[in-house]
Design an enzyme around this catalytic site. Structure first.
Site, PDB file in Angstrom:
ATOM      1  N   LYS A  46      41.210  21.127  45.101  1.00  0.00           N
ATOM      2  CA  LYS A  46      39.857  21.187  44.524  1.00  0.00           C
ATOM      3  C   LYS A  46      39.882  22.067  43.272  1.00  0.00           C
ATOM      4  O   LYS A  46      40.881  22.737  43.003  1.00  0.00           O
ATOM      5  CB  LYS A  46      38.887  21.739  45.562  1.00  0.00           C
ATOM      6  CG  LYS A  46      39.198  23.160  45.984  1.00  0.00           C
ATOM      7  CD  LYS A  46      38.197  23.684  46.983  1.00  0.00           C
ATOM      8  CE  LYS A  46      38.487  25.157  47.260  1.00  0.00           C
ATOM      9  NZ  LYS A  46      37.419  25.815  47.977  1.00  0.00           N
ATOM     10  N   ARG A 147      27.860  28.255  55.931  1.00  0.00           N
ATOM     11  CA  ARG A 147      27.676  27.372  54.765  1.00  0.00           C
ATOM     12  C   ARG A 147      27.505  25.954  55.303  1.00  0.00           C
ATOM     13  O   ARG A 147      26.605  25.674  56.061  1.00  0.00           O
ATOM     14  CB  ARG A 147      28.883  27.461  53.809  1.00  0.00           C
ATOM     15  CG  ARG A 147      29.219  28.893  53.365  1.00  0.00           C
ATOM     16  CD  ARG A 147      30.260  28.932  52.248  1.00  0.00           C
ATOM     17  NE  ARG A 147      31.479  28.166  52.543  1.00  0.00           N
ATOM     18  CZ  ARG A 147      32.592  28.216  51.835  1.00  0.00           C
ATOM     19  NH1 ARG A 147      32.675  28.987  50.765  1.00  0.00           N
ATOM     20  NH2 ARG A 147      33.642  27.494  52.168  1.00  0.00           N
ATOM     21  N   TYR A 273      35.039  47.154  21.285  1.00  0.00           N
ATOM     22  CA  TYR A 273      33.624  47.421  21.531  1.00  0.00           C
ATOM     23  C   TYR A 273      33.452  48.618  22.464  1.00  0.00           C
ATOM     24  O   TYR A 273      34.163  48.743  23.471  1.00  0.00           O
ATOM     25  CB  TYR A 273      32.959  46.208  22.191  1.00  0.00           C
ATOM     26  CG  TYR A 273      32.782  45.035  21.265  1.00  0.00           C
ATOM     27  CD1 TYR A 273      31.929  45.091  20.170  1.00  0.00           C
ATOM     28  CD2 TYR A 273      33.462  43.840  21.506  1.00  0.00           C
ATOM     29  CE1 TYR A 273      31.777  44.003  19.326  1.00  0.00           C
ATOM     30  CE2 TYR A 273      33.306  42.746  20.681  1.00  0.00           C
ATOM     31  CZ  TYR A 273      32.460  42.834  19.587  1.00  0.00           C
ATOM     32  OH  TYR A 273      32.293  41.764  18.761  1.00  0.00           O
ATOM     33  N   MET A 325      35.622  38.401  23.319  1.00  0.00           N
ATOM     34  CA  MET A 325      35.490  36.972  23.622  1.00  0.00           C
ATOM     35  C   MET A 325      36.776  36.197  23.297  1.00  0.00           C
ATOM     36  O   MET A 325      37.227  35.359  24.067  1.00  0.00           O
ATOM     37  CB  MET A 325      34.315  36.385  22.837  1.00  0.00           C
ATOM     38  CG  MET A 325      33.999  34.956  23.220  1.00  0.00           C
ATOM     39  SD  MET A 325      32.661  34.247  22.254  1.00  0.00           S
ATOM     40  CE  MET A 325      31.251  35.124  22.874  1.00  0.00           C
TER      41      MET A 325
HETATM   42  C1  LIG Z   1      37.323  23.927  53.228  1.00  0.00           C
HETATM   43  C2  LIG Z   1      38.515  24.592  52.663  1.00  0.00           C
HETATM   44  N1  LIG Z   1      39.703  24.475  53.275  1.00  0.00           N
HETATM   45  C3  LIG Z   1      40.803  25.089  52.806  1.00  0.00           C
HETATM   46  C4  LIG Z   1      40.761  25.851  51.666  1.00  0.00           C
HETATM   47  C5  LIG Z   1      42.003  26.537  51.183  1.00  0.00           C
HETATM   48  O1  LIG Z   1      41.878  27.917  51.284  1.00  0.00           O
HETATM   49  P1  LIG Z   1      43.043  28.865  50.718  1.00  0.00           P
HETATM   50  O2  LIG Z   1      43.055  28.632  49.241  1.00  0.00           O
HETATM   51  O3  LIG Z   1      42.606  30.230  51.080  1.00  0.00           O
HETATM   52  O4  LIG Z   1      44.283  28.424  51.358  1.00  0.00           O
HETATM   53  C6  LIG Z   1      39.545  26.011  51.007  1.00  0.00           C
HETATM   54  C7  LIG Z   1      39.443  26.888  49.850  1.00  0.00           C
HETATM   55  O5  LIG Z   1      38.622  27.759  49.740  1.00  0.00           O
HETATM   56  C8  LIG Z   1      38.385  25.356  51.503  1.00  0.00           C
HETATM   57  O6  LIG Z   1      37.201  25.459  50.896  1.00  0.00           O
END
Ligand SMILES: Cc1ncc(COP(=O)(O)O)c(C=O)c1O
Length: 390
Positions: A46, A147, A273, A325
């Protein structure tokens, strides 16, 4: 639809996130050695593969033995499905608009979909009908994250709704651990207990559950008893174990830039800055054209280090003053032989000689910024060109 055209030609920019897919492949393989034969590995790719490029990360992980891919967004799942990777894909985060527009194609492509509420169940059922294909459902159970996920006491009712819907097929149950990166924290066992009793109630209602999964990187590394049918590591694949481990993992992203300017300054020279830093001796400063718009965390100002590659070798030097930046300043030291154009490694794998200083890690930047390496990696911005090497 308009497709954005990059305003700047990436070839003319000095900053690179150099991605080494072989590191992801080897990290995946290394995690695979911890698994029993019946446990599959779902590579979590992801957020554009934690900033490494989703397809690059996916292909590299598959080469290392991953047989599943996990992504939050259905749109990412669709992109993966179109890449013909011959692995099973799971997606888990959508709202009604996305569900109506993308889920039919996602389900039509054979992607597995997570369901974490009665409303999500209805959306998936609707999308499966639109696709005229049975949706493979992973029922997510909220065991403490608060969640996405069905509360344990709703599981029988939701499970029965899945069973009664010809367009839904219960493929798995799953949950996400809140604190597996702290192996001493008893809440992991409490979550597992909740998960197991919810699964038992569900099996009582609908019969055997084909697959179960709950282990992220931390649990993959520390809790073989939680591997179950699939493990879902993310961060460890990219070289950053969230727990102490002997498993050899190496960073897959190296963030690089080049010195734009080198100049001598006297003692008492203020930098950047707010003048949060002032030289305590005459020294040579280096200007590096990378800043918070490229993804560096401003919070790390005056606390981080970088590696500068000069003719005389690799040198670890402190970043001084506020991160701007577009630029940072580093203190090269009075005797430095650094010159404009010399390479600067912000973090990653310097692959240097055994006795040479190592590049800082994303972990070090995370500590300097008061955050986690996940955020350091995923913050590298769109204006930094990803360059796949190796
Ligand atoms: C639903 C889910 N599974 C697995 C993972 C993988 O987690 P990690 O990167 O800590 O291994 C994530 C990441 O946050 C996640 O959202």
């Amino acid at each position: 639809m308009s497709i954005p055209i990059p305003a700047e030609d990436p070839r003319h920019l000095p900053n690179r996130a150099v991605i080494d897919p072989s590191a992801i492949t080897q990290n995946t393989r290394a995690l695979g050695t911890l698994l029993e034969e019946q446990t599959a590995l779902m590579a979590v790719v992801k957020a554009d593969g934690y900033g490494h490029g989703m397809l690059t990360a996916a292909r590299a992980a598959i080469e290392g033995g991953a047989t599943w891919l996990g992504v939050a967004h259905p749109a990412s799942a669709l992109a993966l499905a179109r890449a013909d990777l011959e692995v099973q894909i799971l997606t888990w985060l959508y709202e009604p608009h996305t569900a109506r527009t993308v889920l039919p194609q996602v389900i039509g492509s054979g992607v597995d979909v997570s369901v974490g509420s009665a409303e999500m169940l209805a959306l998936v059922s609707e999308a499966a009908r639109a696709a005229d294909r049975r949706a493979r459902v992973h029922l997510k159970i909220d065991t403490g994250m608060g969640r996405n996920g069905v509360m344990p006491w709703q599981i029988r009712e939701i499970g029965a709704a899945v069973r009664e819907d010809d367009f839904l097929q219960l493929t798995a149950t799953w949950t996400h651990l809140t604190s597996a990166d702290d192996p001493a924290d008893p809440v992991t066992d409490q979550q597992v207990e909740l998960f197991d009793s919810a699964c038992a109630a569900l099996e009582d209602e609908v019969g055997p559950i084909p697959l179960q999964h709950l282990a992220n990187s931390a649990a993959t590394l520390t809790r073989p008893d939680l591997h179950r049918d699939i493990v879902r590591p993310g961060i460890a694949l990219y070289g950053y174990p969230p727990v102490a481990t002997d498993v050899p993992l190496r960073p897959a992203m190296t963030l690089t830039s080049r010195l734009a300017l080198v100049k001598d300054v006297p003692e008492g020279q203020s930098i950047g800055y707010g003048r949060i830093s002032t030289t305590e001796r005459a020294t040579r400063l280096g200007l590096v054209p990378i800043g918070y718009a490229d993804g560096l965390h401003r919070e790390a100002s005056d606390r981080a280090e970088v590696l500068v590659r000069t003719d005389s070798g690799d040198h670890r030097v402190p970043q001084v003053g506020r991160i701007s930046m577009d630029q940072i300043v580093v203190d090269l030291g009075p005797a430095a032989d650094a010159r404009p154009g010399d390479e600067v490694l912000l973090f990653g794998d310097s692959g240097g000689a055994p006795n040479a200083p190592w590049a800082p890690t994303a972990d070090e930047w995370a500590r300097a910024a008061g955050t986690i390496p996940y955020e350091v990696l995923t913050s590298v911005s769109g204006r930094v060109t990803r360059e796949v090497r190796g």
